[in-house]
Each structure stands twice: as structure tokens, then as C-alpha cells.
Scaffold this motif. Structure first.
Motif, mmCIF file in Angstrom:
data_model
loop_
_atom_site.group_PDB
_atom_site.id
_atom_site.type_symbol
_atom_site.label_atom_id
_atom_site.label_comp_id
_atom_site.label_asym_id
_atom_site.label_seq_id
_atom_site.Cartn_x
_atom_site.Cartn_y
_atom_site.Cartn_z
ATOM 1 N N TRP A 128 0.733 -1.184 0.061
ATOM 2 C CA TRP A 128 0.046 0.074 0.010
ATOM 3 C C TRP A 128 0.723 1.409 0.070
ATOM 4 N N ALA A 154 -2.698 4.449 4.691
ATOM 5 C CA ALA A 154 -3.507 3.239 4.453
ATOM 6 C C ALA A 154 -3.567 2.546 5.648
ATOM 7 N N GLU A 192 -12.503 3.288 -7.922
ATOM 8 C CA GLU A 192 -12.221 1.838 -7.566
ATOM 9 C C GLU A 192 -12.870 1.299 -6.582
ATOM 10 N N PHE A 226 -13.874 2.902 -3.955
ATOM 11 C CA PHE A 226 -13.573 3.701 -2.722
ATOM 12 C C PHE A 226 -14.459 5.229 -2.767
ATOM 13 N N GLY A 229 -10.363 8.220 1.126
ATOM 14 C CA GLY A 229 -11.066 7.223 0.317
ATOM 15 C C GLY A 229 -11.438 6.026 1.044
ATOM 16 N N ASP A 283 -13.655 2.180 1.634
ATOM 17 C CA ASP A 283 -14.250 1.123 1.147
ATOM 18 C C ASP A 283 -14.163 0.145 2.068
ATOM 19 N N ARG A 321 -11.195 -0.359 4.794
ATOM 20 C CA ARG A 321 -9.885 0.095 4.471
ATOM 21 C C ARG A 321 -10.301 1.936 4.227
ATOM 22 N N ALA A 366 -8.001 5.054 2.717
ATOM 23 C CA ALA A 366 -6.896 5.710 2.216
ATOM 24 C C ALA A 366 -6.826 7.169 2.164
ATOM 25 N N GLU A 405 -6.108 8.517 -5.104
ATOM 26 C CA GLU A 405 -5.896 7.507 -6.051
ATOM 27 C C GLU A 405 -4.584 6.499 -6.376
ATOM 28 N N VAL A 450 -4.722 3.826 -3.574
ATOM 29 C CA VAL A 450 -5.632 2.611 -3.943
ATOM 30 C C VAL A 450 -5.304 1.943 -5.193
#
Length: 300
Positions: free
Chosen positions: A39, A112, A138, A140, A153, A155, A158, A160, A173, A176
Motif C-alpha cells: 500500500w 493506508a 475503484e 472507494f 477514500g 471502502d 479500508r 486511504a 487514487e 488505491v
């Protein structure tokens, strides 16, 4: 700017604040690689002006399980460093993995995180803190500040995190893309592959590349011919520490200087059974650490 400024607004051991206070999740899904090194974007993927930075990664849940073996002062410092967030207030068990890094002088940072916090609550607090929803990437859900410099981000389990003077969304981005296996991580650099193989990345670790050193200052851990260094602490019945130095191919690994370093630098305070090894352009020091005597820098 300190280490906690790049990931947060989630807030050396060294200092970038990228994530403090910004975690959350929706359930059991955890997208992307389980390897924290996977990550970590290469610096030049975040900014054309970046070629090196330092990365920190820790496992708060695992550290928390062993908190009674640490000194109270180190445990308190650890919680302030890794769990004292402005938006979320996690217990150690809520955070499986927290990785961050960047260059505070350039205002660039990434993060991350794998966690077990509530995603709906996180989204609400992000909005309260001035983050605005900005579509998705993607899978997120993306959130950015009004000036665009900070982004998050989300998801599942997770998170980011990105910060950049020209836009934090591009950093998120990149994180991710790296974590999902769509780009090459920092660890794929030739100067890092041999070094990272020597570290234990299950619990706490850090690493960085840097321009080739021209001098040797053992007490400060500076060695001529070095281009990367790393440290890890494995938490088991024994706490096993590793310090690795990656040298250029034409350099002679300075074993005498490494031994002097182990005798003079406070990273080795309380160390027992120190062993020196070499190979694959790497100088390696391993030892058994005393949990009750660990400083925050030694713990990670």
C-alpha cells in the motif's frame, strides 16, 4: 509540519500527520493486498519533485495486546502517536494496521489503514470537518476538503488518505492503485527489495531510501555507500528487532562501523544478543529487545 499533520486532519519515530482521526468502515470487506508494503506508493507517483521519503507502519491491535509488557510512559506515547485522532477515538483493537509516510517539507503525505470502525459515523464526522463527497474511485468513496489539498477514500474496512498542495485526491487514487495491485509499490525499487526481505513486516516497521551517503558517522547511523535503511520490531514471546542498511553494489559493507553503531546509538538501549550479518548488499543487525525498556522510537 510533523508526522501527524500529513495523514490527518487523521491528526520520531519521524513526523507526518496524515490520518489521525479519520477512520471508519462499513463491514467485513477489506479490499486490496493484506501486505502493508503493497500500500506504499513510490514517491514519484505522488509528486514529480519527490524521489525519497520515510514510511512508518504499525499494528495497534497487536501492540495493545502486549501493552502490559511495556512501560506506562511508552504505552501512553504510543497511543498519542497512533490513536489520538481528532475525528475518531479508536481503541487499539479497532485498528489492525496503520501505515503512513511522505515528505513534510513538501506537504505531501499518504496513509493506508485497516480498521473496524463504523463507516457511517466516519462519513458524518468527515462532513462535519469540512470534507465534501467527491464521487468514487475503484470502489472507494472519496471525500475532499474545500481547497482540495486533503482527501480520504473509504471502502469497507479500508481507509486511504492523501495530502498534496496540488490536490490530495490524486494521492488517494495512487494509494488505491498500489493497494489493488494496479501499479508498482515503493518496495519494488531495486534499492529496497533486498532490504525489505530482511525486515519483519508483521508488526511494526519503517524504511526509507535516500541519496547515497558519502560519509560514515556510526553514532548517528550514517554509513558511506548506503542508499536505504529499515527497522522492524516483531512482537512475540520475545521482541526481536532488526536494523538493515542497503549499500550500493560497489560498496564494502562497513562491519566495524555497524558494530560501533550498535554500541553507541540509543536505538540499541537494552539490547541483548546483538548479531551482525551481511549479504545481498545489506548490512544487518538483529537483537532481542526488552519490552519494559523500549522507547517509542524503538517500539515504532
Amino acid at each position: 509540519m510533523d508526522r501527524r499533520d500529513v495523514l490527518c486532519s487523521l491528526g520520531s519515530v519521524a513526523t507526518l500527520s496524515v490520518v489521525a482521526g479519520c477512520l471508519g468502515g462499513d463491514g467485513e470487506e477489506t479490499p486490496g493486498s493484506a501486505d502493508p508494503v503493497e500500500w506504499v506508493p513510490d514517491p514519484n507517483q505522488l509528486s514529480d519533485s519527490l524521489d525519497h521519503y520515510q514510511v512508518f507502519s504499525t499494528a495497534p491491535a497487536a501492540v495493545g495486546e502486549r501493552a502490559d509488557r511495556l512501560s506506562s510512559s511508552t504505552w501512553e506515547q504510543y497511543q498519542r502517536e497512533w490513536l489520538d485522532w481528532t475525528i475518531a477515538n479508536p481503541n487499539p483493537a479497532d485498528v489492525e494496521r496503520f501505515t503512513r509516510g511522505g515528505d513534510p517539507e513538501k506537504g505531501v503525505g499518504f496513509g493506508a489503514v485497516t480498521h473496524d470502525l463504523d463507516g457511517d459515523q466516519l462519513r458524518e464526522t468527515l462532513r462535519d470537518e469540512g470534507f465534501e463527497e467527491d464521487g468514487s474511485y475503484e470502489g472507494f468513496d472519496l471525500f475532499v476538503t474545500a481547497n482540495g489539498q486533503r482527501a480520504r477514500g473509504l471502502d469497507g474496512r479500508r481507509l486511504a488518505v492523501g495530502q498534496h498542495p496540488s490536490g490530495g485526491r490524486t494521492v488517494v487514487e495512487a494509494v488505491v492503485d498500489i493497494g489493488l495491485g494496479n501499479a508498482s509499490p515503493y518496495g519494488d525499487r531495486e534499492t529496497l527489495t533486498d532490504l525489505l526481505q530482511q525486515l519483519d513486516t508483521e508488526h511494526n516497521f519503517r524504511f526509507r531510501t535516500h541519496p547515497r551517503n558519502d560519509v560514515t558517522i556510526p553514532r548517528e547511523g550514517v554509513f558511506a555507500g548506503s542508499v536505504a535503511q529499515g527497522y522492524s520490531l516483531a512482537l512475540g514471546e520475545e521482541f526481536t528487532a532488526t536494523r538493515a542498511e542497503r549499500f550500493v553494489e560497489d560498496a564494502t559493507i562497513p562491519t566495524d562501523a555497524l558494530e560501533s553503531y550498535a554500541q553507541s546509538n540509543d536505538l540499541f538501549d537494552g539490547a541483548q544478543n546483538i548479531e551482525l550479518g551481511t549479504g545481498s548488499n545489506v548490512g544487518l543487525l538483529t537483537w532481542t529487545a526488552d519490552p519494559t525498556a523500549l522507547s517509542l522510537n524503538q517500539l515504532g
